[in-house]
Write a protein that holds these residues in place. Structure first.
Motif, PDB file in Angstrom:
ATOM      1  N   GLU A 110      29.904  28.888  39.250  1.00 15.22           N
ATOM      2  CA  GLU A 110      28.870  28.507  38.287  1.00 15.22           C
ATOM      3  C   GLU A 110      29.480  28.266  36.905  1.00 15.22           C
ATOM      4  OE1 GLU A 110      24.520  30.226  37.052  1.00 15.22           O
ATOM      5  OE2 GLU A 110      26.197  31.637  37.088  1.00 15.22           O
ATOM      6  N   GLU A 125      27.766  24.852  36.819  1.00 13.41           N
ATOM      7  CA  GLU A 125      26.547  24.633  36.047  1.00 13.41           C
ATOM      8  C   GLU A 125      26.732  24.894  34.561  1.00 13.41           C
ATOM      9  OE1 GLU A 125      23.244  26.765  37.603  1.00 13.41           O
ATOM     10  OE2 GLU A 125      23.474  26.001  39.642  1.00 13.41           O
ATOM     11  N   LYS A 136      25.800  18.973  38.454  1.00 18.64           N
ATOM     12  CA  LYS A 136      24.764  19.987  38.273  1.00 18.64           C
ATOM     13  C   LYS A 136      24.905  20.780  36.976  1.00 18.64           C
ATOM     14  CE  LYS A 136      24.060  20.661  43.245  1.00 18.64           C
ATOM     15  NZ  LYS A 136      24.088  21.628  44.372  1.00 18.64           N
ATOM     16  N   ARG A 159      24.170  22.264  33.666  1.00 21.48           N
ATOM     17  CA  ARG A 159      22.913  22.405  32.919  1.00 21.48           C
ATOM     18  C   ARG A 159      23.143  22.992  31.529  1.00 21.48           C
ATOM     19  NH1 ARG A 159      21.838  27.811  33.605  1.00 21.48           N
ATOM     20  NH2 ARG A 159      22.833  28.788  35.412  1.00 21.48           N
TER      21      ARG A 159
END
Length: 466
Positions: free
Chosen positions: A42, A102, A165, A167
């Motif tokens: 992540e 992310e 992805k 964010r």
């Protein structure tokens, strides 16, 4: 036999484990591996914060080995005498791993590159000789710049082309070559954006339409062109809820020069962001009477080291009827003006916080306490200035009115012992406990330190929390 846990149960458990433990868990079986990989990838560059230099360096090298370098880049890296790229057998799955990323933070990324390109001192043999002007002598130094530059540019390109992805994105520095070589359309899922240069908004993030929070750091003089660039960018942000402005030049200068260099936020910009719910201003001032355009703001943070008369006037005329959080990280407006502002929050205020109080703001502490007691019945977190020896009766009224308070902090230049304050509070409510500490902030070499007493007060069952 213990029944097999489902996917959701594993997720709930793994969310509470640190990275070191998670890395051990992926070796248990394939099911755990599949569940844990998204957590570990992540925010992969956060590995630079891990303790243990040796293990950290090994893991950094492992991550590097998973990036699909092109042949030219690989040859260039391997041409460096003490740096080699060794790929692992799972190299083909690289795109799957990158899909899980992310969060990207510029500071972590450059720290990652720095660690990966650094050569251990015991390998310094054929060193580069550099003449030191200060020492007037030749010194030997290993040139790591070529490794760092190659890794930085190539990994930037890989991330922007493969990580769809992301964010959360924090970017403070990027080469013009990287900007020219990428379209950045894969960043369309961004929800949080932090940039160190406003022109990134036009050159890189024009395809991002889903941003909910943006943090912009300005350096030096802010031209009209920069404001227009930001205004045009924000016109496309239909989901924007929070925006923070930070002026780095102003942050580093806390004397009269700083006072004169505060920059007003463009009136056009304030009109453009009239619907936001969170506003942060560090080193900026509001145009006079323009705070009224921010009637939807629920969270307001202001960092100033000098309040000019026009700034006080803007704040005095301001109206934020839905305000729930009010924070001051630097100097405060006059306390009578602050008390009036809090009185117009219509009872919604839940958090009031100050930091680095100035001893010149002790003239109207009772007015402030009265306003909080009268206007903030929902207050659950409080940090405020108080004249501790004169205002205790007003504090009692505040505690009765704000009965949802579970902890609060009182800051005062005058002193009352912890035991005496504890005794006074026990008369009001025996459940309160007090922790006292002396604080000191150095504002500038030319300004004396600010000393005050901080009293952290919590319900006894929460006294040792955090």
């Amino acid at each position: 036999m213990v029944p097999k846990l489902n996917y959701d149960c594993f997720q709930n458990v793994f969310e509470h484990l640190d990275q070191d433990t998670l890395f051990n868990c992926i070796l248990v079986n394939r099911s755990w591996f599949k569940i844990l990989i998204p957590y570990l990838w992540e925010n992969p560059f956060s590995i630079v914060h891990r303790d243990g230099a040796a293990n950290s360096k090994k893991l950094l090298k492992t991550i590097i080995s998973m990036f699909p370098f092109d042949k030219w880049t690989e040859e260039k890296l391997n041409s460096c005498k003490y740096y080699k790229v060794t790929y692992h057998k799972y190299r083909k799955s690289i795109r799957d791993y990158l899909d899980y990323m992310e969060i990207f933070k510029s500071a972590e990324f450059h720290g990652f590159i720095d660690k990966c390109s650094r050569v251990p001192p015991w390998k310094y043999k054929n060193l580069k000789k550099i003449y030191d002007e200060n020492e007037r002598t030749w010194i030997s130094k290993y040139d790591e710049s070529s490794i760092s530059s190659t890794l930085t540019n190539h990994i930037f390109n890989i991330i922007f082309r493969n990580c769809t992805k992301i964010r959360q994105f924090s970017l403070f520095n990027i080469s013009n070559m990287t900007v020219q070589n990428n379209s950045f359309k894969n960043l369309s899922n961004l929800c949080y954006l932090e940039v160190g240069k406003p022109y990134y908004l036009g050159n890189i993030f024009r395809d991002c339409k889903k941003i909910k929070k943006i943090v912009i750091h300005f350096h030096g003089y802010n031209t009209r062109d920069r404001w227009l660039l930001l205004i045009n960018f924000l016109k496309d942000q239909k989901e924007l809820k929070a925006i923070h402005f930070s002026n780095y030049t102003s942050w580093n200068i806390r004397d009269n020069r700083y006072y004169n260099q505060l920059k007003p936020i463009s009136e056009e910009l304030l009109i453009q962001i009239h619907s936001i719910e969170e506003l942060g201003m560090n080193g900026f001032i509001l145009p006079c009477k323009q705070l009224n355009t921010l009637s939807n703001v629920k969270h307001l943070e202001i960092t100033l080291w000098k309040w000019k008369p026009e700034t006080v006037a803007a704040f005095d005329n301001g109206l934020c009827p839905l305000l729930e959080v009010l924070k001051f990280q630097g100097d405060l407006p006059p306390l009578d003006v602050l008390a009036k502002f809090i009185g117009k929050t219509k009872g919604h205020l839940q958090c009031f916080y100050i930091k680095n109080p100035n001893q010149n703001h002790y003239n109207h502490t009772q007015l402030l306490l009265k306003s909080i007691a009268k206007s903030c019945p929902k207050l659950n977190s409080l940090s405020t200035i108080i004249n501790i020896t004169k205002d205790l009766s007003f504090l009692k009224t505040l505690l009765i009115s704000c009965n949802e308070l579970k902890n609060f902090t009182l800051m005062s230049i005058d002193f009352m012992s912890q035991s005496l304050l504890q005794e006074q509070l026990r008369v009001m409510d025996e459940n309160w406990g007090v922790v006292h500490e002396k604080c000191q902030y150095k504002r500038s070499k030319n300004i004396n330190s600010i000393r005050f007493n901080k009293y952290q007060i919590k319900l006894k069952n929460n006294l040792f929390d955090h």
